[in-house]
Write an enzyme that holds these catalytic residues in place. Sequence first.
Site, short mmCIF file in Angstrom:
data_model
loop_
_atom_site.label_atom_id
_atom_site.label_comp_id
_atom_site.label_asym_id
_atom_site.label_seq_id
_atom_site.Cartn_x
_atom_site.Cartn_y
_atom_site.Cartn_z
CE LYS A 227 -1.59 -4.77 3.32
NZ LYS A 227 -1.76 -6.08 2.69
CE1 TYR B 254 -4.15 -2.85 5.38
CE2 TYR B 254 -3.60 -0.52 5.21
CZ TYR B 254 -3.87 -1.73 4.60
OH TYR B 254 -3.84 -1.84 3.24
CB SER C 252 -0.87 -0.02 1.26
OG SER C 252 -1.47 1.22 1.48
#
Length: 339
Positions: free
Chosen positions: A154, A150, A125
């Site tokens: 990544k 989150y 991302s």
Amino acid sequence: MKILVTGGLGFIGSHTVVELQNEGFEVIIVDDLSNTSLKVLDGIDAITGKIPAFEKLDLRDKDKVQDFFKRHHDISGVIHFAASKAVGESVENPLLYYENNINALVYVLKELQKMTEANFIFSSSCTVYGQAEKMPITEDASIQIAMSPYGNTKQIGEEIITDVAKVSNINAILLRYFNPIGAHPSAEIGELPIGVPQNLVPFITQTGFGLRKELSVYGDDYRTPDGTAVRDYIHVVDLAKAHVIALQRLLNKKNVAKVETFNLGTGTGSSVLEVIKAFEKVSEQKLPYKIVTRREGDVTSAYANTYKANTVLGWKAQSTLEEAIASAWKWEQKVRKAK
Ligand code: WQD
């Protein structure tokens, strides 16, 4: 050639399965159905005329992952979408995110490491860049301290893959998505947020349909042309096609390094007000909205430098913002009318 798509019934996963089948790949999907439903298989069938193989599997179960790969030793490539993706939820429940996004990744890589050769594509991302100093953002921009568990999963995921690729037969491509929106133009598959959507476009389409009273625009005091935050909204079908091209790159051994990274965006930044205007144009109606304070953790601006994806990967986003929003609107209307 058999391709494993983890999380293949999710939003980006399902669109990628469609593009893989369109290109003649044999797909096997694993998904734990935690954030989607089996109906997505019918949508894929309606578009491609083929129901992909499917197994319900929770990738946090190491033994089951091992058993899966024992039964499917003929997998030529893995596209790994399976992950949790709600930023706010990750702050509330970090261990859920570390378990879903990290344990699952480790167990899949462990099995791939046993193969003589493995090709792996990872959903990363643009969140890894945080607020980048320079726009548009190139792949060599520095990685910032993650703003949420989150985002951290990544970053850690990218690091794990890079470490493992160095000492194994795994070749990997890390794809850093900007803001995926839209739905398949057929409206057979699309995004199905559970509860109140946290992302802009689903919130807009639900408001347009009358399910929500009004959109809250998070801040109009950013240092951007109209004061609202700027993002790079990319049509999910364009994004899906990039996965097929990345996979072909690995299968044809065109990759120049064991791990390659590409930004997937359009290269154009759009403000929240521009997205609202685009929706109003395609839906031919006004969208009720109010300006509220900034949302914590939001960056001012993020859009991709797409040079590397365009020239090295050989992929370029085709759809305009309006086309992407029109597809999201068509999907919203279809889903609601079906209820
Ligand atoms: C876009 C813009 C909001 C909702 C997130 C993740 C990222 C990525 C994609 C995914 C922002 C504004 C939003 C609303 C608003 N990963 N907004 N009112 O935050 O850029 O990225 O999704 O899996 O990692 O962080 O996307 O769609 O939430 O917001 O004004 O009700 O719209 O402030 O400027 P974001 P978003």
